[in-house]
Scaffold this motif. Structure first.
Motif, PDB file in Angstrom:
ATOM      1  N   ARG A   2      51.025  50.021 100.701  1.00  0.00           N
ATOM      2  CA  ARG A   2      52.238  51.140 100.975  1.00  0.00           C
ATOM      3  C   ARG A   2      53.491  50.216 100.816  1.00  0.00           C
ATOM      4  O   ARG A   2      53.724  49.344 101.612  1.00  0.00           O
ATOM      5  CB  ARG A   2      52.458  52.038 102.141  1.00  0.00           C
ATOM      6  N   ASN A   3      54.461  50.568 100.275  1.00  0.00           N
ATOM      7  CA  ASN A   3      55.554  49.908  99.859  1.00  0.00           C
ATOM      8  C   ASN A   3      56.811  50.718 100.423  1.00  0.00           C
ATOM      9  O   ASN A   3      58.063  50.173 100.295  1.00  0.00           O
ATOM     10  CB  ASN A   3      55.748  49.155  98.400  1.00  0.00           C
ATOM     11  N   ARG A   4      56.672  51.734 101.055  1.00  0.00           N
ATOM     12  CA  ARG A   4      57.604  52.570 101.776  1.00  0.00           C
ATOM     13  C   ARG A   4      57.040  53.089 102.946  1.00  0.00           C
ATOM     14  O   ARG A   4      56.103  53.211 103.311  1.00  0.00           O
ATOM     15  CB  ARG A   4      57.977  53.677 100.734  1.00  0.00           C
ATOM     16  N   PRO A   5      58.345  53.457 103.691  1.00  0.00           N
ATOM     17  CA  PRO A   5      58.037  53.852 105.167  1.00  0.00           C
ATOM     18  C   PRO A   5      57.269  55.200 104.928  1.00  0.00           C
ATOM     19  O   PRO A   5      57.632  55.984 103.838  1.00  0.00           O
ATOM     20  CB  PRO A   5      59.194  54.199 105.871  1.00  0.00           C
ATOM     21  N   VAL A   6      56.201  55.597 106.038  1.00  0.00           N
ATOM     22  CA  VAL A   6      55.701  56.899 106.080  1.00  0.00           C
ATOM     23  C   VAL A   6      56.840  58.161 106.490  1.00  0.00           C
ATOM     24  O   VAL A   6      57.727  57.981 107.328  1.00  0.00           O
ATOM     25  CB  VAL A   6      54.743  56.885 107.147  1.00  0.00           C
ATOM     26  N   THR A   7      56.787  59.161 105.784  1.00  0.00           N
ATOM     27  CA  THR A   7      57.750  60.024 106.294  1.00  0.00           C
ATOM     28  C   THR A   7      57.093  61.459 106.601  1.00  0.00           C
ATOM     29  O   THR A   7      55.921  61.387 106.681  1.00  0.00           O
ATOM     30  CB  THR A   7      58.516  60.684 104.855  1.00  0.00           C
ATOM     31  N   ILE A   8      57.818  62.331 106.998  1.00  0.00           N
ATOM     32  CA  ILE A   8      57.443  63.589 107.279  1.00  0.00           C
ATOM     33  C   ILE A   8      56.596  64.301 106.522  1.00  0.00           C
ATOM     34  O   ILE A   8      55.778  65.017 106.877  1.00  0.00           O
ATOM     35  CB  ILE A   8      58.569  64.571 108.242  1.00  0.00           C
ATOM     36  N   LYS A   9      57.065  64.274 105.003  1.00  0.00           N
ATOM     37  CA  LYS A   9      56.242  65.052 104.290  1.00  0.00           C
ATOM     38  C   LYS A   9      54.931  64.297 103.858  1.00  0.00           C
ATOM     39  O   LYS A   9      53.940  65.038 103.362  1.00  0.00           O
ATOM     40  CB  LYS A   9      57.296  64.748 102.649  1.00  0.00           C
ATOM     41  N   ASP A  10      54.759  63.001 104.348  1.00  0.00           N
ATOM     42  CA  ASP A  10      53.267  62.116 103.961  1.00  0.00           C
ATOM     43  C   ASP A  10      52.601  63.044 105.084  1.00  0.00           C
ATOM     44  O   ASP A  10      51.288  63.331 104.771  1.00  0.00           O
ATOM     45  CB  ASP A  10      53.595  60.947 104.331  1.00  0.00           C
ATOM     46  N   ILE A  11      52.950  62.864 106.410  1.00  0.00           N
ATOM     47  CA  ILE A  11      52.113  63.641 107.273  1.00  0.00           C
ATOM     48  C   ILE A  11      51.794  65.098 106.933  1.00  0.00           C
ATOM     49  O   ILE A  11      50.712  65.781 107.343  1.00  0.00           O
ATOM     50  CB  ILE A  11      53.197  63.840 108.614  1.00  0.00           C
ATOM     51  N   ALA A  12      52.729  65.859 106.329  1.00  0.00           N
ATOM     52  CA  ALA A  12      52.573  67.300 106.018  1.00  0.00           C
ATOM     53  C   ALA A  12      51.437  67.432 104.956  1.00  0.00           C
ATOM     54  O   ALA A  12      50.565  68.275 105.093  1.00  0.00           O
ATOM     55  CB  ALA A  12      53.857  67.998 105.694  1.00  0.00           C
ATOM     56  N   ARG A  13      51.468  66.426 104.039  1.00  0.00           N
ATOM     57  CA  ARG A  13      50.404  66.529 102.793  1.00  0.00           C
ATOM     58  C   ARG A  13      49.450  66.206 103.383  1.00  0.00           C
ATOM     59  O   ARG A  13      48.360  66.692 102.813  1.00  0.00           O
ATOM     60  CB  ARG A  13      51.107  65.588 101.913  1.00  0.00           C
TER      61      ARG A  13
END
Length: 360
Positions: A2-13
């Motif tokens: 992963r080359n970017r921070p985890v976002t709320i959308k990642d958690i939702a997905r």
């Protein structure tokens, strides 16, 4: 990788639920809108995925309420360092962590250049600082903080800039200067400056000079120099003002060497200016306070331990921090009533004013 921070959308997905549900579950002020089982699942998943900046997950694990952002433009000097420290402590008492974003654009223009060029450079520096303040505000907003504390710059467009950045979605509280339509906590130095000047007049001084300039955006009666002027005029004395860079001990030292014999008392805009002045005077053969009284502003820790110890104006940092945090937490909990709280410094008398002496 992963080359970017985890976002709320990642958690939702990953959980197959809506973005808004994840956002509410991670927000201390809105989590009650989500079923407990879903809330626990979201927060557990956020911790497992190392949700970046992971402040919400940390707050959940540590049992704290949430996270506040803080935008500051001056972090290196003792005055603002103490101010920020008290804000962090006050927030911690209410269960909040503080994420700090510092504005780095503040620069001092050289006094050696021509007036026109100096004003252009100053305007450019102010514009850069204002732009960076807005940028740092947006960075903190993107980190899903629960509210943002802003060390106000005091410029005319600041209220519109902050209100626009908040977008009506994020609680905001300002400190340092008053900001229209935003909960604000500020210091009114004028009564303190009047009190210290009255104190010197009461000791028999008449040739009293103020070392400093009006703070940017201070607005007349709340400026440092206004209290000094008020006291001098009340007693029929002519105000004398010598500009000096606030908090600059070297500038104070140079003035101390240059002003010997011209006045009997100096009211300084900061403790560090006053400490520099004292050193310059003493090296020039002037006795403090026997020949010249000196006072400061801010009650820095060192002011009580130098010799002579410094008469100064003490600032209620702890009370101001508590009021600032209380204001933003009221907004977080749904009581959005922006107000303005004004504090005053109080006089702390020590050796440098010669309180045990009178002027012949």
């Amino acid at each position: 990788m992963r080359n970017r921070p985890v976002t709320i959308k990642d958690i939702a997905r990953r959980l197959g639920i809506s973005y808004s549900t994840v956002s509410r579950a991670l927000s201390p002020r809105m989590s009650h809108l989500v079923k407990e089982q879903t809330r626990l699942l979201v927060r557990r998943t956020a911790a497992e995925m190392d949700y970046s900046p992971n402040l919400m997950a940390q707050a959940f694990v540590q049992g704290t309420e949430g996270v506040l952002g803080l935008v500051t433009s001056r972090i290196g000097r003792e005055f603002t360092g103490r101010q920020i420290n008290h804000l962090v402590q006050a927030a911690a008492r209410d269960g909040y962590q503080v994420l700090i974003a510092a504005v780095s654009s503040r620069t001092a223009s050289s006094g050696k250049i021509g007036g026109a060029e100096r004003s252009v450079r100053s305007e450019q520096a102010e514009q850069a600082e204002q732009a960076e303040q807005a940028e740092q505000f947006m960075h903190l907003k993107a980190r899903d903080v629960d509210g943002i504390l802003v060390q106000a710059l005091g410029d005319e467009s600041e209220s519109a800039r902050i209100v626009h950045a908040a977008g009506g979605q994020l609680p905001v509280a300002a400190f340092g200067f008053a900001v229209d339509d935003v909960s604000s906590v500020l210091l009114n130095p004028a009564p303190g400056m009047q009190a210290v000047t009255e104190h010197l007049i009461g000791l028999g001084h008449e040739r009293i000079c103020f070392l400093g300039e009006d703070p940017i955006g201070s607005g007349g009666p709340r400026s440092h120099v206004e209290g000094y002027r008020r006291a001098m005029r009340r007693h029929g004395l002519a105000p004398r003002i010598v500009p000096v860079e606030t908090g600059n001990a070297r500038a104070g030292y140079n003035l101390g060497r240059a002003l010997r014999g011209r006045y009997t008392a100096l009211v300084c805009c900061s403790d560090y200016t006053a400490l520099g002045v004292c050193r310059g005077l003493i090296e020039s053969g002037v006795r403090v306070p026997d020949d010249m009284a000196v006072t400061g502003f801010g009650d820095s820790e060192v002011s009580a331990y130098v010799r002579p110890s410094l008469t100064t104006l003490s600032i209620p940092f702890e009370d101001m921090a508590a009021r600032t945090i209380r204001g933003i937490l009221r907004q977080i909990h749904g009581h959005s009533t922006p107000g303005r709280s004004v504090f005053k410094p109080h006089l702390t008398v020590r050796e440098s004013c010669g309180a045990d002496k009178t002027i012949p």
